[in-house]
Design a protein around this motif. Structure first.
Motif, PDB file in Angstrom:
ATOM      1  N   GLY A 376       0.795  -1.218   0.000  1.00 38.10           N
ATOM      2  CA  GLY A 376       0.000   0.000   0.000  1.00 38.10           C
ATOM      3  C   GLY A 376       0.826   1.264   0.000  1.00 38.10           C
ATOM      4  O   GLY A 376       0.292   2.379   0.014  1.00 38.10           O
ATOM      5  N   TYR A 377       2.158   1.110  -0.021  1.00 38.58           N
ATOM      6  CA  TYR A 377       3.036   2.276  -0.064  1.00 38.58           C
ATOM      7  C   TYR A 377       3.330   2.651  -1.514  1.00 38.58           C
ATOM      8  O   TYR A 377       3.171   1.855  -2.427  1.00 38.58           O
ATOM      9  N   GLY A 378       3.803   3.882  -1.719  1.00 37.45           N
ATOM     10  CA  GLY A 378       4.215   4.316  -3.044  1.00 37.45           C
ATOM     11  C   GLY A 378       3.083   4.379  -4.033  1.00 37.45           C
ATOM     12  O   GLY A 378       3.286   4.119  -5.221  1.00 37.45           O
ATOM     13  N   MET A 379       1.861   4.723  -3.561  1.00 40.86           N
ATOM     14  CA  MET A 379       0.731   4.785  -4.473  1.00 40.86           C
ATOM     15  C   MET A 379      -0.105   6.023  -4.198  1.00 40.86           C
ATOM     16  O   MET A 379      -0.054   6.603  -3.119  1.00 40.86           O
ATOM     17  N   LEU A 380      -0.851   6.428  -5.205  1.00 38.48           N
ATOM     18  CA  LEU A 380      -1.754   7.569  -5.103  1.00 38.48           C
ATOM     19  C   LEU A 380      -3.166   7.092  -5.406  1.00 38.48           C
ATOM     20  O   LEU A 380      -3.405   6.485  -6.447  1.00 38.48           O
ATOM     21  N   VAL A 381      -4.101   7.334  -4.492  1.00 46.76           N
ATOM     22  CA  VAL A 381      -5.514   7.084  -4.749  1.00 46.76           C
ATOM     23  C   VAL A 381      -6.128   8.451  -5.026  1.00 46.76           C
ATOM     24  O   VAL A 381      -6.464   9.201  -4.103  1.00 46.76           O
ATOM     25  N   GLY A 382      -6.244   8.800  -6.317  1.00 46.31           N
ATOM     26  CA  GLY A 382      -6.625  10.146  -6.719  1.00 46.31           C
ATOM     27  C   GLY A 382      -7.854  10.707  -6.027  1.00 46.31           C
ATOM     28  O   GLY A 382      -7.798  11.795  -5.440  1.00 46.31           O
ATOM     29  N   PRO A 383      -8.995   9.992  -6.045  1.00 48.69           N
ATOM     30  CA  PRO A 383     -10.217  10.546  -5.452  1.00 48.69           C
ATOM     31  C   PRO A 383     -10.119  10.805  -3.946  1.00 48.69           C
ATOM     32  O   PRO A 383     -10.898  11.583  -3.405  1.00 48.69           O
ATOM     33  N   ALA A 384      -9.168  10.142  -3.272  1.00 46.84           N
ATOM     34  CA  ALA A 384      -9.032  10.299  -1.820  1.00 46.84           C
ATOM     35  C   ALA A 384      -7.854  11.197  -1.444  1.00 46.84           C
ATOM     36  O   ALA A 384      -7.500  11.295  -0.269  1.00 46.84           O
ATOM     37  N   SER A 385      -7.243  11.853  -2.426  1.00 46.26           N
ATOM     38  CA  SER A 385      -6.042  12.645  -2.171  1.00 46.26           C
ATOM     39  C   SER A 385      -6.328  14.139  -2.258  1.00 46.26           C
ATOM     40  O   SER A 385      -7.254  14.573  -2.947  1.00 46.26           O
ATOM     41  N   THR A 386      -5.509  14.915  -1.544  1.00 44.82           N
ATOM     42  CA  THR A 386      -5.627  16.367  -1.614  1.00 44.82           C
ATOM     43  C   THR A 386      -4.970  16.877  -2.893  1.00 44.82           C
ATOM     44  O   THR A 386      -4.203  16.153  -3.550  1.00 44.82           O
ATOM     45  N   LYS A 387      -5.273  18.116  -3.236  1.00 40.66           N
ATOM     46  CA  LYS A 387      -4.660  18.719  -4.422  1.00 40.66           C
ATOM     47  C   LYS A 387      -3.145  18.727  -4.298  1.00 40.66           C
ATOM     48  O   LYS A 387      -2.432  18.466  -5.279  1.00 40.66           O
ATOM     49  N   GLN A 388      -2.641  18.998  -3.094  1.00 42.89           N
ATOM     50  CA  GLN A 388      -1.199  19.040  -2.900  1.00 42.89           C
ATOM     51  C   GLN A 388      -0.577  17.663  -3.073  1.00 42.89           C
ATOM     52  O   GLN A 388       0.485  17.505  -3.696  1.00 42.89           O
ATOM     53  N   GLU A 389      -1.241  16.630  -2.542  1.00 38.95           N
ATOM     54  CA  GLU A 389      -0.727  15.261  -2.689  1.00 38.95           C
ATOM     55  C   GLU A 389      -0.693  14.862  -4.163  1.00 38.95           C
ATOM     56  O   GLU A 389       0.262  14.214  -4.627  1.00 38.95           O
ATOM     57  N   ILE A 390      -1.715  15.266  -4.901  1.00 44.23           N
ATOM     58  CA  ILE A 390      -1.766  14.951  -6.331  1.00 44.23           C
ATOM     59  C   ILE A 390      -0.635  15.651  -7.078  1.00 44.23           C
ATOM     60  O   ILE A 390       0.048  15.043  -7.922  1.00 44.23           O
ATOM     61  N   GLU A 391      -0.403  16.921  -6.768  1.00 43.31           N
ATOM     62  CA  GLU A 391       0.662  17.664  -7.448  1.00 43.31           C
ATOM     63  C   GLU A 391       2.039  17.128  -7.084  1.00 43.31           C
ATOM     64  O   GLU A 391       2.939  17.072  -7.932  1.00 43.31           O
ATOM     65  N   ASP A 392       2.222  16.745  -5.831  1.00 51.54           N
ATOM     66  CA  ASP A 392       3.505  16.148  -5.420  1.00 51.54           C
ATOM     67  C   ASP A 392       3.745  14.850  -6.182  1.00 51.54           C
ATOM     68  O   ASP A 392       4.869  14.568  -6.629  1.00 51.54           O
ATOM     69  N   PHE A 393       2.691  14.039  -6.333  1.00 47.09           N
ATOM     70  CA  PHE A 393       2.833  12.770  -7.043  1.00 47.09           C
ATOM     71  C   PHE A 393       3.054  13.006  -8.527  1.00 47.09           C
ATOM     72  O   PHE A 393       3.797  12.263  -9.184  1.00 47.09           O
ATOM     73  N   ARG A 394       2.425  14.057  -9.059  1.00 45.18           N
ATOM     74  CA  ARG A 394       2.623  14.396 -10.473  1.00 45.18           C
ATOM     75  C   ARG A 394       4.108  14.637 -10.753  1.00 45.18           C
ATOM     76  O   ARG A 394       4.650  14.167 -11.765  1.00 45.18           O
TER      77      ARG A 394
END
Length: 479
Positions: A376-394
């Motif tokens: 479960g590490y090293g993954m992004l669940v888009g619908p459950a993530s904040t805008k900042q988390e999404i941009e960091d992952f981008r």
């Protein structure tokens, strides 16, 4: 894919599904005080037995390396006989194809020459082991134990999320969950014909004995563990005890004349089959990581000489890598001449420019995973993530696109679950998955069901124990 959640217990009209009716009647008639008392008993019993796991992988967590009890939910996940029959056939087919693929890539590489899988996806994969080229393993079996993660989505159709072929874990919790339910609520098992799972250790031992080196009539089988600090050490000790075999660490074994021996008080004893719960890198410091203190010097030479069987085989990781996962239906067609009975999830390969472009434009809607990630590490669940988390992952994706795959956010099925702090008797829907354990030896078989993991956090789709998930007993009905 549908965005509605399939409910394991109730249909879309709110009526009980037939296979849950007897259980629902029992639950309604059982006083809540008894339920709470039995839940507390379960916690105490699991603590007493020591059914814990250690949390690793999240270096920022204050719980790093801390022992935890995996939460256990007493509402079972019930699977009708017909559903299991279909899953059983699909799992056997899938694991047979994966073993054929592993034999092929370490021998003729026919599927690569046919252009069905990009050559570089396999040969440049970190889990591909050139040392295994041309090595013949008993019966051509590489993944003797496979843990296949399944979820239900849409109208209840099953999808394979991933194949675990290296050192799949969790089967001890499957067995202990069943023992706990039988101990707490024996009357339930007189109302339901539930297929047994307690014979798994016997089935596993027999499976391991059938893949001993040629000419060995009465093989000695051992379980190789990294030691007490490993997160799954409880399971290692449990399985060794249940199978009646020795639990050994690397220092307990040595290699002489390309033969593996175990140190005993009666002197050296030859070892024929090693059920290893140790990653490839640490198995042999002469062949892989030179700083490994966990493995056995010379083990690879004994293995290549056919003097010992390793389960699972060295190099199986290339077949459960997330970048190889999209090609499994193609493997089924290529090696078996059949269509895949189990669904794959639509997967975007971010090394492909078009896929990368689409994913970057739709990150808030997708699940993005590291190709080599786990737990479960090293993954992004888009619908459950904040805008900042999404941009960091981008930014992480742009820096190394080939490191990631992406998939639609599946509407994982859910099942009523006892959750602390909830109203209405403490029961609320929670998402879950299923990990059956498929054994390949003389035959391919499995005990009915597997380990059901449940995401206890409201709305969470991550069921891993390291991320706060729990477990349920899985009942496959025999009628």
């Amino acid at each position: 894919m549908s965005t509605t959640f399939f409910n394991e217990m109730y249909d879309s009209a709110g009526a009980l599904r037939p296979h849950y009716c007897a259980y629902a009647d029992w639950l309604a008639a059982t006083p809540s005080e008894r339920i709470e008392r039995k839940r507390a008993e379960a916690d105490i019993a699991f603590h007493r037995v020591g059914i814990t796991f250690a949390v690793y992988g999240d270096e920022s967590s204050k719980d790093q390396g801390k022992e935890r009890l995996i939460p256990f939910d007493i509402i079972p996940r019930i699977i009708p006989a017909a559903d299991w029959l279909a899953l059983h056939s699909g799992l056997r087919q899938r694991v047979k194809a994966l073993n054929a693929f592993l034999h092929d890539i370490y021998h003729g590489q026919d599927i690569l020459r046919a252009g069905l899988i990009p050559r570089e996806q396999v040969l440049n994969n970190a889990q591909f082991r050139p040392e295994m080229m041309g090595v013949d393993v008993p019966s051509g079996i590489y993944a003797h134990i496979a843990g296949v993660d399944l979820v239900r989505a849409g109208e209840g159709e099953f999808y394979v999320l991933e194949d675990n072929l290296r050192v799949p874990s969790g089967v001890s919790y499957m067995i202990e969950d069943r023992k706990m339910m039988m101990r707490l609520f024996p009357e339930l098992f007189s109302r339901h014909k539930v297929a047994p799972v307690q014979h798994y250790p016997d089935m596993l031992l027999e499976n391991l004995r059938t893949v001993a080196p040629q000419g060995v009539a009465d093989p000695t089988v051992v379980l190789l563990t990294p030691g007490a600090y490993n997160s799954a050490y409880f399971e290692h000790t449990f399985l060794a005890q249940q199978m009646g075999i020795e639990l050994v660490e690397g220092r307990d074994l040595f290699v002489k004349h390309e033969t593996v021996y175990m140190r005993t008080t009666q002197g050296p004893q030859r070892v024929d089959v090693i059920y290893r719960r140790l990653d490839d890198d640490f198995l042999d410091p002469l062949a892989f990581r030179k700083d490994s203190m966990l493995g056995v010097p010379g083990l690879l030479s004994a293995y290549r000489a056919g003097r010992v069987t390793l389960a699972n085989a060295i190099g199986t990781g290339v077949a459960d890598d997330k970048s190889i996962y999209p090609y499994v239906p193609e493997m089924v067609r290529f090696y078996l001449g059949e269509e895949s009975l189990l669904n794959n999830v639509m997967t975007y390969m971010l090394r492909k420019p078009d896929d990368l472009k689409y994913v970057l434009e739709h990150l808030p809607e997708l699940v993005v995973k590291e190709v080599h990630g786990a737990g479960g590490y090293g993954m992004l669940v888009g619908p459950a993530s904040t805008k900042q988390e999404i941009e960091d992952f981008r930014a992480r994706i742009i820096a190394d696109p080939a490191k990631y795959i992406a998939q639609p956010t599946l509407a994982l099925s859910h099942c009523p679950t006892f959750v602390d702090g909830e109203k209405l008797g403490g029961i609320a829907p929670r998402h879950l998955d299923l990990r059956p354990f498929v054994l390949s030896g003389k035959n391919i078989d499995m005990v009915p069901g597997g380990l059901t993991r449940v995401a206890l956090l409201e709305g969470s789709l991550v069921v891993n124990s390291s991320q706060g998930g729990g477990t349920k007993d899985t009942w496959v009905l025999e009628n």
